[in-house]
Design a protein around this motif. Structure first.
Motif, PDB file in Angstrom:
ATOM      1  N   ALA A  73       8.236   1.209  11.208  1.00  0.00           N
ATOM      2  CA  ALA A  73       6.842   1.498  11.558  1.00  0.00           C
ATOM      3  C   ALA A  73       5.924   1.234  10.363  1.00  0.00           C
ATOM      4  N   MET A  74       6.362   1.623   9.184  1.00  0.00           N
ATOM      5  CA  MET A  74       5.552   1.405   7.991  1.00  0.00           C
ATOM      6  C   MET A  74       5.421  -0.083   7.681  1.00  0.00           C
ATOM      7  N   GLU A  75       6.478  -0.836   7.926  1.00  0.00           N
ATOM      8  CA  GLU A  75       6.416  -2.288   7.739  1.00  0.00           C
ATOM      9  C   GLU A  75       5.452  -2.899   8.761  1.00  0.00           C
ATOM     10  N   ARG A  76       5.541  -2.448   9.998  1.00  0.00           N
ATOM     11  CA  ARG A  76       4.668  -2.933  11.070  1.00  0.00           C
ATOM     12  C   ARG A  76       3.198  -2.632  10.740  1.00  0.00           C
ATOM     13  N   ASP A  77       2.943  -1.497  10.098  1.00  0.00           N
ATOM     14  CA  ASP A  77       1.580  -1.111   9.734  1.00  0.00           C
ATOM     15  C   ASP A  77       1.084  -1.796   8.458  1.00  0.00           C
ATOM     16  N   GLY A  78       1.966  -2.542   7.790  1.00  0.00           N
ATOM     17  CA  GLY A  78       1.571  -3.271   6.592  1.00  0.00           C
ATOM     18  C   GLY A  78       1.638  -2.463   5.312  1.00  0.00           C
ATOM     19  N   TRP A  79       2.293  -1.311   5.348  1.00  0.00           N
ATOM     20  CA  TRP A  79       2.361  -0.448   4.174  1.00  0.00           C
ATOM     21  C   TRP A  79       3.493  -0.814   3.235  1.00  0.00           C
ATOM     22  N   ILE A  80       4.572  -1.364   3.784  1.00  0.00           N
ATOM     23  CA  ILE A  80       5.720  -1.745   2.959  1.00  0.00           C
ATOM     24  C   ILE A  80       6.184  -3.148   3.328  1.00  0.00           C
ATOM     25  N   ASP A  81       6.867  -3.753   2.382  1.00  0.00           N
ATOM     26  CA  ASP A  81       7.544  -5.037   2.605  1.00  0.00           C
ATOM     27  C   ASP A  81       9.033  -4.793   2.578  1.00  0.00           C
ATOM     28  N   ARG A  82       9.732  -5.495   3.426  1.00  0.00           N
ATOM     29  CA  ARG A  82      11.201  -5.450   3.465  1.00  0.00           C
ATOM     30  C   ARG A  82      11.689  -6.811   3.012  1.00  0.00           C
ATOM     31  N   THR A  83      12.518  -6.826   1.970  1.00  0.00           N
ATOM     32  CA  THR A  83      13.064  -8.080   1.452  1.00  0.00           C
ATOM     33  C   THR A  83      14.573  -8.040   1.575  1.00  0.00           C
ATOM     34  N   ALA A  84      15.110  -9.004   2.312  1.00  0.00           N
ATOM     35  CA  ALA A  84      16.563  -9.126   2.481  1.00  0.00           C
ATOM     36  C   ALA A  84      17.054 -10.243   1.560  1.00  0.00           C
ATOM     37  N   TYR A 140      12.993  -2.216  -0.112  1.00  0.00           N
ATOM     38  CA  TYR A 140      11.695  -1.868   0.444  1.00  0.00           C
ATOM     39  C   TYR A 140      10.742  -1.628  -0.710  1.00  0.00           C
ATOM     40  N   ALA A 141       9.508  -2.132  -0.577  1.00  0.00           N
ATOM     41  CA  ALA A 141       8.507  -1.970  -1.633  1.00  0.00           C
ATOM     42  C   ALA A 141       7.141  -1.765  -0.992  1.00  0.00           C
ATOM     43  N   LEU A 142       6.287  -1.025  -1.689  1.00  0.00           N
ATOM     44  CA  LEU A 142       4.927  -0.829  -1.210  1.00  0.00           C
ATOM     45  C   LEU A 142       4.151  -2.138  -1.305  1.00  0.00           C
ATOM     46  N   THR A 143       3.332  -2.389  -0.308  1.00  0.00           N
ATOM     47  CA  THR A 143       2.356  -3.466  -0.393  1.00  0.00           C
ATOM     48  C   THR A 143       1.139  -2.907  -1.132  1.00  0.00           C
ATOM     49  N   GLU A 144       0.201  -3.750  -1.484  1.00  0.00           N
ATOM     50  CA  GLU A 144      -1.034  -3.258  -2.093  1.00  0.00           C
ATOM     51  C   GLU A 144      -1.763  -2.343  -1.110  1.00  0.00           C
ATOM     52  N   PHE A 145      -1.691  -2.674   0.166  1.00  0.00           N
ATOM     53  CA  PHE A 145      -2.304  -1.849   1.205  1.00  0.00           C
ATOM     54  C   PHE A 145      -1.654  -0.465   1.228  1.00  0.00           C
ATOM     55  N   GLY A 146      -0.331  -0.421   1.173  1.00  0.00           N
ATOM     56  CA  GLY A 146       0.380   0.854   1.143  1.00  0.00           C
ATOM     57  C   GLY A 146       0.089   1.630  -0.126  1.00  0.00           C
ATOM     58  N   ARG A 147       0.037   0.918  -1.242  1.00  0.00           N
ATOM     59  CA  ARG A 147      -0.250   1.562  -2.530  1.00  0.00           C
ATOM     60  C   ARG A 147      -1.638   2.204  -2.517  1.00  0.00           C
ATOM     61  N   SER A 148      -2.562   1.630  -1.742  1.00  0.00           N
ATOM     62  CA  SER A 148      -3.922   2.183  -1.690  1.00  0.00           C
ATOM     63  C   SER A 148      -3.961   3.560  -1.031  1.00  0.00           C
ATOM     64  N   LEU A 149      -2.895   3.975  -0.371  1.00  0.00           N
ATOM     65  CA  LEU A 149      -2.830   5.305   0.235  1.00  0.00           C
ATOM     66  C   LEU A 149      -2.443   6.396  -0.761  1.00  0.00           C
ATOM     67  N   LEU A 150      -1.910   6.017  -1.912  1.00  0.00           N
ATOM     68  CA  LEU A 150      -1.451   7.017  -2.877  1.00  0.00           C
ATOM     69  C   LEU A 150      -2.589   7.881  -3.413  1.00  0.00           C
ATOM     70  N   GLY A 151      -3.738   7.291  -3.684  1.00  0.00           N
ATOM     71  CA  GLY A 151      -4.890   8.056  -4.174  1.00  0.00           C
ATOM     72  C   GLY A 151      -5.348   9.112  -3.173  1.00  0.00           C
TER      73      GLY A 151
END
Length: 113
Positions: free
Chosen positions: A62-73, A83-94
């Motif tokens: 769900a988080m990948e679908r929402d653009g918050w994380i990237d999945r790299t195989a 799994y890593a945060l996207t810049e979009f996901g990172r913007s939620l930390l603040g």
């Protein structure tokens, strides 16, 4: 009867686009776990005590679908996925920090209800 206030109560640009998923049980904690960098599935399960593999998988998808994380195989043997945060996901930390600060400040009140 509808009043003018009722019609303007919800901002049409954000009331249906709010990141509600942050309020679920695991997404906020996954965001925190990934704040320091990419992690593998098993590395996420360690700090997320109590999450089942099924629920963690659903949350990550769900988080990948929402653009918050990237999945790299990675094409390795055995296969490796990170799994890593996207810049979009990172913007939620603040905003999450602000909400946590508020909760700490009002902890006694929150425990009463």
């Amino acid at each position: 009867m509808t009043t003018p206030l009722d019609a303007d109560m919800f901002d049409p640009d954000c009331s249906h686009r709010m990141p509600i998923r942050v309020g679920d049980k695991w997404s906020g904690m996954v965001l925190r776990c990934l704040a320091e960098g990419p992690r593998r599935f098993g590395e996420l399960k360690v700090p997320l005590k109590g999450v089942t593999s099924k629920v963690l998988t659903e949350t990550l998808r769900a988080m990948e679908r929402d653009g918050w994380i990237d999945r790299t195989a990675y094409q390795e043997n055995p296969p490796r996925v990170e799994y890593a945060l996207t810049e979009f996901g990172r913007s939620l930390l603040g905003p999450m920090d602000v909400a946590c600060d508020w909760a700490r400040e009002h902890l006694d009140e929150l425990r009463r209800y």
